[in-house]
Design a protein around this motif. Sequence first.
Motif, short mmCIF file in Angstrom:
data_model
loop_
_atom_site.label_atom_id
_atom_site.label_comp_id
_atom_site.label_asym_id
_atom_site.label_seq_id
_atom_site.Cartn_x
_atom_site.Cartn_y
_atom_site.Cartn_z
N ASN A 1 0.84 -1.18 0.00
CA ASN A 1 0.00 0.00 0.00
C ASN A 1 0.88 1.24 0.00
N GLN A 2 0.75 2.08 -0.98
CA GLN A 2 1.58 3.27 -1.13
C GLN A 2 1.20 4.38 -0.15
N ASP A 3 -0.01 4.38 0.38
CA ASP A 3 -0.48 5.43 1.27
C ASP A 3 -0.20 5.14 2.74
N ALA A 4 0.34 3.98 3.05
CA ALA A 4 0.59 3.63 4.45
C ALA A 4 1.71 4.48 5.02
N ALA A 5 1.53 4.92 6.28
CA ALA A 5 2.56 5.71 6.96
C ALA A 5 3.74 4.81 7.33
N PRO A 6 4.95 5.33 7.26
CA PRO A 6 6.10 4.50 7.63
C PRO A 6 6.06 4.16 9.11
N THR A 7 6.54 2.99 9.44
CA THR A 7 6.59 2.56 10.83
C THR A 7 7.88 3.08 11.45
N LEU A 8 7.76 3.84 12.54
CA LEU A 8 8.91 4.43 13.19
C LEU A 8 9.35 3.65 14.42
N GLY A 9 8.52 2.78 14.92
CA GLY A 9 8.84 2.05 16.14
C GLY A 9 8.39 2.82 17.36
N PRO A 10 8.54 2.20 18.52
CA PRO A 10 8.08 2.86 19.75
C PRO A 10 8.99 4.04 20.12
N PRO A 11 8.44 5.06 20.77
CA PRO A 11 9.28 6.19 21.18
C PRO A 11 10.27 5.73 22.25
N SER A 12 11.41 6.40 22.29
CA SER A 12 12.41 6.06 23.29
C SER A 12 13.14 7.33 23.73
N MET A 13 13.87 7.23 24.85
CA MET A 13 14.66 8.35 25.35
C MET A 13 15.85 7.82 26.11
N LYS A 14 16.82 8.69 26.32
CA LYS A 14 18.02 8.32 27.04
C LYS A 14 18.41 9.49 27.93
N ALA A 15 18.60 9.26 29.23
CA ALA A 15 19.03 10.31 30.15
C ALA A 15 20.51 10.60 29.91
N ILE A 16 20.83 11.85 29.70
CA ILE A 16 22.22 12.25 29.47
C ILE A 16 22.80 12.91 30.71
N THR A 17 22.02 13.79 31.32
CA THR A 17 22.48 14.51 32.50
C THR A 17 21.33 14.65 33.49
N VAL A 18 21.64 14.57 34.78
CA VAL A 18 20.64 14.74 35.83
C VAL A 18 21.07 15.92 36.70
N PHE A 19 20.16 16.86 36.90
CA PHE A 19 20.42 18.00 37.76
C PHE A 19 19.59 17.82 39.02
N LYS A 20 20.23 17.46 40.12
CA LYS A 20 19.52 17.19 41.37
C LYS A 20 19.52 18.40 42.28
N ASP A 21 18.40 18.61 42.93
CA ASP A 21 18.29 19.66 43.94
C ASP A 21 19.33 19.36 45.03
N PRO A 22 20.29 20.26 45.27
CA PRO A 22 21.34 19.98 46.25
C PRO A 22 20.91 20.13 47.71
N ASN A 23 19.69 20.55 47.94
CA ASN A 23 19.23 20.74 49.32
C ASN A 23 18.77 19.42 49.94
N PRO A 24 18.93 19.29 51.26
CA PRO A 24 18.52 18.05 51.93
C PRO A 24 17.02 17.78 51.86
N ILE A 25 16.21 18.83 51.89
CA ILE A 25 14.75 18.68 51.73
C ILE A 25 14.46 18.88 50.25
N LYS A 26 14.16 17.80 49.55
CA LYS A 26 13.99 17.85 48.11
C LYS A 26 12.70 18.57 47.71
N ARG A 27 12.79 19.30 46.61
CA ARG A 27 11.65 20.07 46.10
C ARG A 27 11.45 19.77 44.62
N THR A 28 10.31 20.15 44.12
CA THR A 28 10.00 19.95 42.71
C THR A 28 10.69 21.02 41.87
N ALA A 29 11.15 20.62 40.69
CA ALA A 29 11.62 21.59 39.71
C ALA A 29 10.35 22.16 39.06
N ALA A 30 9.97 23.35 39.47
CA ALA A 30 8.71 23.95 39.04
C ALA A 30 8.80 24.60 37.67
#
Length: 103
Positions: A1-30
């Motif tokens: 079928n010429q009109d079929a959309a190409p299959t890309l596969g499932p989405p994925s991600m890779k963590a490269i860097t993590v920036f953690k709250d340096p305070n002892p009482i953790k908070r949300t990155a708002a």
Amino acid sequence: NQDAAPTLGPPSMKAITVFKDPNPIKRTAASLSWLNDGKRLAVAYCNLKFQGTVDGTSTQSYIWDVQSPNQPLETLSPASPLTSIEFYNKDPHLIAGGSYNGV
């Protein structure tokens, strides 16, 4: 079928860097803001739960160097925690922030 959309596969991600709250009482990155050169990230940390702030919780937010995520490059110390933060792209020395108490 010429009109079929190409299959890309499932989405994925890779963590490269993590920036953690340096305070002892953790908070949300708002809020996050990238400097337009992609080398710095401003992060506003706070507890957005109404009346959920624990005594001794820091009001600090941080500017991170993407190449050095182990400790913040700069510390912002407002009177009230920031709920939003944004670099001014025309002048990287200016940052706007909105605080929890509205002042």
